[in-house]
Design an enzyme around this catalytic site. Structure first.
Site, PDB file in Angstrom:
ATOM      1  N   ARG A  21       0.843  -1.185   0.000  1.00  7.23           N
ATOM      2  CA  ARG A  21       0.000   0.000   0.000  1.00  7.23           C
ATOM      3  C   ARG A  21       0.884   1.243   0.000  1.00  7.23           C
ATOM      4  O   ARG A  21       2.060   1.167   0.321  1.00  7.23           O
ATOM      5  CB  ARG A  21      -0.909   0.003   1.231  1.00  7.23           C
ATOM      6  CG  ARG A  21      -1.965  -1.080   1.226  1.00  7.23           C
ATOM      7  CD  ARG A  21      -2.675  -1.158   2.571  1.00  7.23           C
ATOM      8  NE  ARG A  21      -3.262   0.130   2.941  1.00  7.23           N
ATOM      9  CZ  ARG A  21      -3.606   0.462   4.192  1.00  7.23           C
ATOM     10  NH1 ARG A  21      -3.404  -0.393   5.186  1.00  7.23           N
ATOM     11  NH2 ARG A  21      -4.140   1.636   4.438  1.00  7.23           N
ATOM     12  N   SER A  23       0.570   4.043   1.891  1.00  7.15           N
ATOM     13  CA  SER A  23       0.656   4.833   3.118  1.00  7.15           C
ATOM     14  C   SER A  23       2.070   4.815   3.679  1.00  7.15           C
ATOM     15  O   SER A  23       2.862   3.899   3.410  1.00  7.15           O
ATOM     16  CB  SER A  23      -0.315   4.304   4.170  1.00  7.15           C
ATOM     17  OG  SER A  23       0.153   3.075   4.709  1.00  7.15           O
ATOM     18  N   LYS A  91      -3.368  -8.079  10.756  1.00  4.04           N
ATOM     19  CA  LYS A  91      -4.725  -7.870  11.263  1.00  4.04           C
ATOM     20  C   LYS A  91      -5.701  -7.480  10.163  1.00  4.04           C
ATOM     21  O   LYS A  91      -6.917  -7.569  10.357  1.00  4.04           O
ATOM     22  CB  LYS A  91      -4.735  -6.822  12.371  1.00  4.04           C
ATOM     23  CG  LYS A  91      -4.379  -5.415  11.969  1.00  4.04           C
ATOM     24  CD  LYS A  91      -4.356  -4.490  13.185  1.00  4.04           C
ATOM     25  CE  LYS A  91      -3.965  -3.063  12.820  1.00  4.04           C
ATOM     26  NZ  LYS A  91      -4.941  -2.397  11.958  1.00  4.04           N
ATOM     27  N   THR A 142     -10.975   7.137  17.441  1.00  7.29           N
ATOM     28  CA  THR A 142     -10.515   5.841  16.958  1.00  7.29           C
ATOM     29  C   THR A 142     -11.435   5.387  15.840  1.00  7.29           C
ATOM     30  O   THR A 142     -12.625   5.697  15.849  1.00  7.29           O
ATOM     31  CB  THR A 142     -10.493   4.771  18.067  1.00  7.29           C
ATOM     32  OG1 THR A 142     -10.167   3.499  17.476  1.00  7.29           O
ATOM     33  CG2 THR A 142     -11.825   4.655  18.771  1.00  7.29           C
ATOM     34  N   SER A 144     -11.846   2.178  15.302  1.00  3.11           N
ATOM     35  CA  SER A 144     -12.043   0.762  15.624  1.00  3.11           C
ATOM     36  C   SER A 144     -13.185   0.539  16.605  1.00  3.11           C
ATOM     37  O   SER A 144     -13.117   0.995  17.755  1.00  3.11           O
ATOM     38  CB  SER A 144     -10.743   0.212  16.229  1.00  3.11           C
ATOM     39  OG  SER A 144     -10.965  -1.000  16.900  1.00  3.11           O
ATOM     40  N   ARG A 146     -13.678  -2.140  18.120  1.00  3.33           N
ATOM     41  CA  ARG A 146     -13.044  -2.899  19.214  1.00  3.33           C
ATOM     42  C   ARG A 146     -12.506  -1.954  20.279  1.00  3.33           C
ATOM     43  O   ARG A 146     -12.715  -2.165  21.484  1.00  3.33           O
ATOM     44  CB  ARG A 146     -11.896  -3.752  18.643  1.00  3.33           C
ATOM     45  CG  ARG A 146     -10.998  -4.377  19.712  1.00  3.33           C
ATOM     46  CD  ARG A 146      -9.755  -4.984  19.094  1.00  3.33           C
ATOM     47  NE  ARG A 146      -8.898  -3.997  18.458  1.00  3.33           N
ATOM     48  CZ  ARG A 146      -8.006  -3.241  19.077  1.00  3.33           C
ATOM     49  NH1 ARG A 146      -7.850  -3.345  20.380  1.00  3.33           N
ATOM     50  NH2 ARG A 146      -7.263  -2.390  18.407  1.00  3.33           N
ATOM     51  N   ARG A 147     -11.808  -0.922  19.833  1.00  9.94           N
ATOM     52  CA  ARG A 147     -11.275   0.047  20.792  1.00  9.94           C
ATOM     53  C   ARG A 147     -12.395   0.825  21.467  1.00  9.94           C
ATOM     54  O   ARG A 147     -12.345   1.090  22.667  1.00  9.94           O
ATOM     55  CB  ARG A 147     -10.308   0.998  20.087  1.00  9.94           C
ATOM     56  CG  ARG A 147      -9.000   0.335  19.667  1.00  9.94           C
ATOM     57  CD  ARG A 147      -8.156   1.260  18.814  1.00  9.94           C
ATOM     58  NE  ARG A 147      -6.874   0.647  18.471  1.00  9.94           N
ATOM     59  CZ  ARG A 147      -6.200   0.887  17.352  1.00  9.94           C
ATOM     60  NH1 ARG A 147      -6.685   1.742  16.458  1.00  9.94           N
ATOM     61  NH2 ARG A 147      -5.048   0.299  17.113  1.00  9.94           N
ATOM     62  N   GLY A 169      -8.245   7.941   8.509  1.00 10.80           N
ATOM     63  CA  GLY A 169      -7.078   8.684   8.052  1.00 10.80           C
ATOM     64  C   GLY A 169      -5.777   8.038   8.481  1.00 10.80           C
ATOM     65  O   GLY A 169      -5.757   7.103   9.286  1.00 10.80           O
ATOM     66  N   ASN A 170      -4.686   8.543   7.920  1.00 14.20           N
ATOM     67  CA  ASN A 170      -3.375   8.004   8.262  1.00 14.20           C
ATOM     68  C   ASN A 170      -2.915   8.518   9.631  1.00 14.20           C
ATOM     69  O   ASN A 170      -3.640   9.267  10.293  1.00 14.20           O
ATOM     70  CB  ASN A 170      -2.358   8.339   7.161  1.00 14.20           C
ATOM     71  CG  ASN A 170      -2.190   9.838   6.940  1.00 14.20           C
ATOM     72  OD1 ASN A 170      -2.412  10.636   7.853  1.00 14.20           O
ATOM     73  ND2 ASN A 170      -1.813  10.219   5.736  1.00 14.20           N
ATOM     74  N   VAL A 171      -1.739   8.104  10.030  1.00 10.00           N
ATOM     75  CA  VAL A 171      -1.247   8.464  11.363  1.00 10.00           C
ATOM     76  C   VAL A 171      -1.150   9.979  11.524  1.00 10.00           C
ATOM     77  O   VAL A 171      -1.556  10.536  12.561  1.00 10.00           O
ATOM     78  CB  VAL A 171       0.121   7.791  11.638  1.00 10.00           C
ATOM     79  CG1 VAL A 171       0.749   8.340  12.914  1.00 10.00           C
ATOM     80  CG2 VAL A 171      -0.058   6.269  11.741  1.00 10.00           C
ATOM     81  N   THR A 173      -2.870  12.306  10.030  1.00 13.72           N
ATOM     82  CA  THR A 173      -4.212  12.871  10.132  1.00 13.72           C
ATOM     83  C   THR A 173      -4.789  12.655  11.518  1.00 13.72           C
ATOM     84  O   THR A 173      -5.357  13.575  12.128  1.00 13.72           O
ATOM     85  CB  THR A 173      -5.138  12.238   9.076  1.00 13.72           C
ATOM     86  OG1 THR A 173      -4.617  12.540   7.775  1.00 13.72           O
ATOM     87  CG2 THR A 173      -6.556  12.781   9.196  1.00 13.72           C
ATOM     88  N   CYS A 261     -12.669  -7.945  10.328  1.00 11.18           N
ATOM     89  CA  CYS A 261     -11.650  -7.225  11.089  1.00 11.18           C
ATOM     90  C   CYS A 261     -12.154  -5.886  11.607  1.00 11.18           C
ATOM     91  O   CYS A 261     -11.461  -5.205  12.354  1.00 11.18           O
ATOM     92  CB  CYS A 261     -10.387  -7.031  10.250  1.00 11.18           C
ATOM     93  SG  CYS A 261     -10.618  -6.080   8.742  1.00 11.18           S
TER      94      CYS A 261
END
Length: 335
Positions: A21, A23, A91, A142, A144, A146-147, A169-171, A173, A261
């Site tokens: 990818r 990113s 994951k 988040t 997720s 799950r989180r 978004g990416n880290v 962002t 996921c």
């Protein structure tokens, strides 16, 4: 085709093409693997950047299904012969085995924990306490479920004021929401921040007692085609058996739950003494009003059947979770 050389060492052999990818995190992870592949094969490796549906869609992962959205385009490139192997965050991998492809290696796992990146470097307790004094909840971002489920359950158990906010978004962002003042904190994977050289921005590691990670979190997956036996054999040198076996247990739990996921499912397998594997599983709903936590232990003989032994442990724990009502908490199960 966009190829980005990883090594300048002269070689008569054609470069191996590694699909990744685009990113920053994916490129960092793939660059790490590329250097190791060059070390074990003596061949140069070039990165081939591939855009996946998950990269272009602006919808929340829970809405687009989550399962495979970061993987399918890479797998298509493998099967079409446009790349020789691919690197994924494990994951992100669907649990169903793909036809024509093989999981050639699972390198040693990074830190499995989630990480809080908060304003002023505050811990979760400090952040909640400070903002309660200001008369408002802590706003934590988040993407997720799950989180969200575990954060909200933590807050409910303590009577703490906390609001989870869905973000993508990416880290850059995501952390930007904190530095820009839109959010008080975000939760990200420690492994990703470590691989990007940004571990100094972590305010607190969220230990599994507070938040169990996603199945396979912190691990990478290296895939190639079943027909490329020479490369499969070479890549096996990068495999870390204890990691592969542990994630097999986690993914078997996920598969038996029929959860994608993006579902609010957490699982972590850890090694104890005398090759005993402990598997912790969590299923909840995103608002944290209900959270099922169970664990299972079993001795694993590290031989050719070790993955099957671990998978059996994962299926058994999933069956117990389903018997306690896990399906109703997850909502619509993956197909």
């Amino acid at each position: 085709m966009n190829g980005q050389p990883i090594t300048e060492q002269p070689s008569a052999a054609a470069p191996l093409r590694l699909g990744t990818r685009r990113s920053a995190l994916a490129m960092a992870q793939s660059g790490m693997v590329a250097r190791e592949v060059t070390r074990v094969t003596g061949r140069p490796v070039e990165l081939v950047e591939i855009t996946t549906y998950g990269d272009t869609s602006r919808e929340a992962l829970a809405q687009i299904g989550g399962t495979g959205v970061f993987v399918s385009a890479l797998r298509d490139a493998l099967l079409e012969g446009r790349i020789d192997f691919a690197v994924h965050s494990l994951k992100d991998l669907p649990t169903a085995a793909p036809q024509g492809l093989v999981l050639a290696a699972v390198p040693e796992r990074e830190d499995v924990r989630d990480a809080l990146v908060a304003a002023e470097g505050l811990t979760l307790d400090e952040l909640v306490e400070k903002l309660a004094g200001a008369g408002r909840p802590a706003r934590i971002g988040t993407g997720s479920p799950r989180r969200m489920a575990q954060l909200n359950a933590w807050a409910t158990a303590r009577g703490a004021q906390l609001e989870t906010v869905a973000i993508r978004g990416n880290v850059d962002t995501r952390i930007g929401y904190v530095t820009g003042g839109e959010l008080d904190a975000v939760v990200l994977a420690t492994a990703g921040l470590n691989r990007l050289g940004r571990s100094a921005e972590i305010s607190q590691h969220l230990d599994p007692e507070l938040m169990i990670p996603a199945p396979g979190q912190g691990a990478l997956a290296i895939e190639c085609t079943t027909g490329n036996t020479e490369l499969t054999t070479a890549l096996a040198a990068l495999d870390h058996a204890p990691t592969r076996v542990a994630v097999a247990a986690e993914r078997a739990l996920l598969a038996t739950l029929e959860a994608g996921c993006s579902a609010p499912v957490a699982a972590l397998a850890t090694w104890g003494r005398q090759n005993e594997l402990r598997l912790d599983g969590v299923v909840g709903n995103p608002d944290g009003s209900a959270l099922l936590k169970m664990s299972a232990n079993g001795p694993i003989v590290l031989d050719e059947s070790a993955e099957q032994q671990a998978a059996a442990l994962g299926r058994a724990l999933a069956d117990r979770l389903l018997g306690a009502g896990a399906a109703a908490l997850m909502g619509e199960r993956a197909r």
